[in-house]
Each structure stands twice: as structure tokens, then as C-alpha cells.
Design an enzyme around this catalytic site. Structure first.
Site, short mmCIF file in Angstrom:
data_model
loop_
_atom_site.label_atom_id
_atom_site.label_comp_id
_atom_site.label_asym_id
_atom_site.label_seq_id
_atom_site.Cartn_x
_atom_site.Cartn_y
_atom_site.Cartn_z
N GLU A 94 5.80 -10.11 15.77
CA GLU A 94 5.31 -10.65 17.05
C GLU A 94 5.55 -12.17 17.09
OE1 GLU A 94 1.37 -9.41 17.82
OE2 GLU A 94 1.33 -10.31 19.83
N ARG B 109 0.82 -1.22 0.00
CA ARG B 109 0.00 0.00 0.00
C ARG B 109 0.85 1.26 0.00
NH1 ARG B 109 -2.61 -3.75 3.01
NH2 ARG B 109 -1.62 -3.04 4.91
P1 AMP Z 1 4.84 -2.32 11.74
O1 AMP Z 1 6.06 -2.92 11.11
O2 AMP Z 1 4.40 -3.02 12.98
O3 AMP Z 1 4.95 -0.82 11.91
O4 AMP Z 1 3.66 -2.59 10.72
C1 AMP Z 1 3.49 -1.77 9.63
C2 AMP Z 1 3.07 -2.53 8.40
O5 AMP Z 1 2.03 -3.45 8.66
C3 AMP Z 1 2.57 -1.56 7.36
O6 AMP Z 1 3.08 -1.95 6.11
C4 AMP Z 1 1.06 -1.68 7.43
O7 AMP Z 1 0.52 -1.69 6.15
C5 AMP Z 1 0.78 -2.98 8.14
N1 AMP Z 1 -0.10 -2.84 9.31
C6 AMP Z 1 0.22 -3.09 10.61
N2 AMP Z 1 -0.82 -2.93 11.42
C7 AMP Z 1 -1.85 -2.54 10.64
C8 AMP Z 1 -3.23 -2.22 10.89
N3 AMP Z 1 -3.76 -2.23 12.13
N4 AMP Z 1 -4.00 -1.85 9.85
C9 AMP Z 1 -3.48 -1.82 8.60
N5 AMP Z 1 -2.21 -2.15 8.28
C10 AMP Z 1 -1.39 -2.49 9.30
#
Ligand code: AMP
Length: 174
Positions: free
Chosen positions: A96, A59
Site C-alpha cells: 500500500e 508464520r
Molecule cells: P498480502 O501480501 O497483502 O496478501 O499480505 C499477506 C502477508 O501479510 C502474510 O504474510 C500475512 O502474514 C500478513 N498479513 C496481512 N494482513 C494481515 C492481517 N490482517 N493479519 C495478520 N497477518 C496479515
């Protein structure tokens, strides 16, 4: 930004139980919403001498390409493993449960380049920091990290301390 908040919807238990997914497809489908989101990030980076805008699969690509065009910069994809056709550098990061990886073409950026990293949602920050490491391994400078949505309760901003981080919509709780 209220106009954007109204165009982002919660999908409970997607893609798995316990996750509240922030669905940006209503924003993408709304011309004004899309223009406001892209325009806000373009304004933020306008005078930053950006040479490339990196989108994180998948995205992040959607926003990174029009931002790149408006900044007169190139677009580069940061992808999941095995998707990029040429020689890549790779970074692994902890999830996680288990690990994941991101890859970047080894010639995508070079020393002296000034790169902005774009994604849709900042959660724990693991994805964004990994993208930043890839860009920096090639000698380029990360000018900033821009996201549509910041899930503040997951602490991504703390993990990205030292980087210029901009988010357009923030959530304080799940
Ligand atoms: P992080 O590495 O934990 O910051 O996760 C970010 C990535 O996971 C991004 O590429 C987001 O598109 C996706 N992502 C994580 N949590 C969500 C959520 N609650 N809603 C939508 N996309 C998420």
C-alpha cells in the site's frame, strides 16, 4: 472450520492503526487446533505429488514444515531480503505504501519439482503471487497455495486466479 475460527483472535490496530491483525498464536498453542489445521492441508495435497513445501517468512514456516513432513516432501524457506545465506533470486512487489521483496535460494527447487506454497494469512495476495513467481522462475510448478486465513474482502483470491488456492478460515469483512 469452526474449531479453527475459535482459535484465531482479532488484534485491532496492530501493527499499525487501522489494521485488524489475525493472531494465530492461540491456534498454534492448541494441540488439536494445530493438528486440524496441518491435517486439512495435508489431506488436500496428499495425492498431488508434492516434492517441496515452501513456507513464507515467518508464520508460513510454522505450518509448512509439518505439512512437508507429512507429505514426505522437503521444506524450503521464502524469506525477506538479506536473510538467506546463499545465492538468491529476488522479486519486488508493491505494498500500500512502498515496495517489499522476497527471496529464494537459487537452488531451492528445479524444473520438474512440484511445490506447495504456505502462509498464515492471505490478504491482498501480493505476497503469495510473489512467492509463486519465485518458484516458477526456477522452473518448478506451483501445485497450490494454502493459507490458514483468507481475508476475502481484500481480493487476494482474484489476484491468484489460475492457482489452486485453499484457505481454512474465511472472513467476508474486516
Ligand atoms: P498480502 O501480501 O497483502 O496478501 O499480505 C499477506 C502477508 O501479510 C502474510 O504474510 C500475512 O502474514 C500478513 N498479513 C496481512 N494482513 C494481515 C492481517 N490482517 N493479519 C495478520 N497477518 C496479515
Amino acid at each position: 472450520m469452526k474449531v479453527l475460527t475459535d482459535l484465531i483472535r482479532d488484534i485491532p490496530d496492530f501493527p499499525e492503526p487501522g489494521i485488524v491483525f489475525k493472531d494465530i498464536t492461540p491456534l498454534l498453542g492448541d494441540h488439536n487446533g494445530l493438528q486440524v489445521a496441518v491435517g486439512a492441508l495435508v489431506d488436500h495435497y496428499r495425492d498431488a505429488g508434492v516434492t517441496e513445501v515452501a513456507g513464507i517468512e515467518s508464520r508460513g514456516f510454522i505450518f509448512a514444515a509439518p505439512i512437508a513432513l507429512s507429505l514426505a516432501a522437503g521444506f524450503i524457506p521464502i524469506r525477506k531480503p538479506g536473510k538467506l545465506p546463499y545465492d538468491v533470486i529476488r522479486e519486488d512487489y508493491e505494498l500500500e505504501y512502498g515496495t517489499d521483496s522476497l527471496e529464494l535460494h537459487k537452488d531451492a527447487v528445479k524444473a520438474g519439482d512440484r511445490v506447495v506454497i504456505i502462509d498464515d494469512v492471505l490478504a491482498t495476495g501480493g505476497t503469495a503471487i510473489t512467492a509463486a513467481k519465485l518458484v516458477e522462475r526456477l522452473g518448478a510448478t506451483v501445485v497450490g497455495i494454502g493459507v490458514m486465513v483468507e481475508l476475502e474482502f481484500l481480493g487476494g483470491r482474484q489476484r491468484l486466479e489460475g492457482y489452486d488456492l485453499i484457505s481454512l478460515v474465511q472472513y467476508e469483512q474486516p
